[in-house]
Design an enzyme around this catalytic site. Structure first.
Site, PDB file in Angstrom:
ATOM      1  N   LYS A 187       0.817  -1.217   0.000  1.00  0.00           N
ATOM      2  CA  LYS A 187       0.000   0.000   0.000  1.00  0.00           C
ATOM      3  C   LYS A 187       0.850   1.266   0.000  1.00  0.00           C
ATOM      4  CE  LYS A 187      -4.252  -1.816   2.009  1.00  0.00           C
ATOM      5  NZ  LYS A 187      -5.334  -1.574   2.990  1.00  0.00           N
TER       6      LYS A 187
ATOM      7  N   LYS B 195      -7.393  -9.243  -9.080  1.00  0.00           N
ATOM      8  CA  LYS B 195      -8.532  -9.318  -8.185  1.00  0.00           C
ATOM      9  C   LYS B 195      -9.480  -8.145  -8.433  1.00  0.00           C
ATOM     10  CE  LYS B 195      -9.488 -10.032  -3.251  1.00  0.00           C
ATOM     11  NZ  LYS B 195      -8.883 -10.103  -1.913  1.00  0.00           N
TER      12      LYS B 195
ATOM     13  N   LYS C 167     -11.917  -2.136  -5.655  1.00  0.00           N
ATOM     14  CA  LYS C 167     -12.578  -0.836  -5.585  1.00  0.00           C
ATOM     15  C   LYS C 167     -11.708   0.261  -6.190  1.00  0.00           C
ATOM     16  CE  LYS C 167     -13.088  -1.501  -1.051  1.00  0.00           C
ATOM     17  NZ  LYS C 167     -13.464  -1.286   0.359  1.00  0.00           N
TER      18      LYS C 167
END
Length: 348
Positions: free
Chosen positions: A115, A210, A213
């Site tokens: 991240k 995957k 969002k």
């Protein structure tokens, strides 16, 4: 886990609209769990702010995720639904977990590296420490079971490590105060509830990635807020390959888009992939996609309708969250008081 009250804890971040992957990967399992377990389902808004969030968007997203929980079938009377920030003990126990966890453990957490990317020096301390907050979320309710996907297994292992070290470090105090559960210690070592392998939902535009969002293309995912027309259009435009569907699962190898769509059909219908291929194998994608459109609209469109109804009454959602927070605090506050006694804090 003998000796501890059986309880499930899980949560999702209110960072953007939930999608089909969240529904098949978690929500459908949560709905089933509430029939067999005592469940605490959290909207983890404190985790959300480890990355910058516009305050107005965050407030909207908290309500939207809550609406998704309820519209998908989680009963706020049967399960506890609340947003994390309303129970201050999450932050209190997180600090104690920070002091129990070792730096080496935190440095092994792969999600921070993913991240934060290359610009780690500008990442927030919260993003680095949030696995410790996640441990506190679970331990605060002495949860014995946590439904997790593959990407969260490492964080649950950290939770178990923190619980074990706390139990070991404070064993004399726990025994003296009579607060332990025999040799099991004060905190349970929560067990993972691994979700089914068929529920890993991939992007509709790239079957090797995957469903996310954060993907720039809205056509890569089916949002739980999508209406029937949007659902149908996205499935019709979903990437496929020129070959016919195989008649057995082995024939899906090396065909990620085909495998993903078959998996989505299986997840929505409750069928095994092999049974889906028995029905559609040998045929063209057009026939299969038409059936998938009908199934997805049948299963998902009512969720979007119910979410819109709930979101039209934000005060009602806030009431559900407030009542859930009171029920959560009723469990958490006594445990937090005992933790403070064990650690040696003075309290009135």
């Amino acid at each position: 886990m003998s000796g501890f009250h059986q309880r499930v804890f899980s949560g999702m971040q209110p960072t953007s609209t939930l999608h089909l992957g969240n529904y098949l990967g978690a929500l459908t399992n949560w709905v089933a769990m509430q029939k067999t377990h005592e469940c605490v389902f959290c909207v983890v808004d404190m985790h959300a702010i480890t990355m910058w969030q516009d305050p107005a968007d965050l407030k909207r997203a908290i309500r939207e995720v809550t609406a998704a929980y309820i519209a998908a079938g989680i009963d706020p009377q049967k399960s506890i639904i609340f947003n994390q920030s309303q129970v201050s003990a999450h932050a209190e126990l997180a600090w104690i977990c920070n002091c129990v966890a070792r730096l080496g453990w935190m440095n092994r957490m792969t999600q921070f590296k993913e991240k934060a990317g290359k610009d780690r020096e500008n990442a927030s301390l919260g993003l680095y420490a949030y696995p410790s907050l996640m441990a506190a979320d679970i331990l605060l309710y002495k949860a014995t079971h946590v439904p997790v996907g593959e990407d969260q297994k490492q964080h649950l292992e950290l939770t178990r490590d923190i619980a074990q070290k706390f139990n070991n470090d404070f064993a004399p105090q726990i025994a003296e105060l009579g607060l332990g559960t025999g040799e099991l210690g004060f905190f349970p070592l929560p067990e993972p509830m691994i979700l089914g392998p068929a529920q890993r939902v991939m992007s509709l535009r790239d079957g090797t990635k995957k469903m996310s969002k954060s993907d720039a293309s809205d056509y890569s995912r089916i949002n739980l807020t999508d209406d029937a027309d949007a659902i149908a259009q996205k499935i019709r435009k979903a990437k496929t390959d020129p070959e016919a569907l195989p008649s057995e699962a082995k024939g899906l190898e090396g065909r990620p888009e085909a495998e993903n769509l078959v998996g989505i059909y299986a997840g929505l219908s409750g069928m095994a992939k092999g049974d889906v291929l028995n029905e559609f194998g040998g045929g063209q994608f057009s026939r299969f996609k038409a059936a998938l459109v009908d199934l997805a609209v049948e299963k998902l469109a009512p969720i979007a309708v119910e979410m819109r109804r709930l979101l039209a009454e934000p005060k009602h959602i806030d009431t559900i969250l407030g009542e859930g927070a009171a029920r959560a605090d009723a469990i958490a506050a006594p445990i937090m008081r005992e933790v403070k006694d064990i650690v040696g804090f003075v309290r009135s």
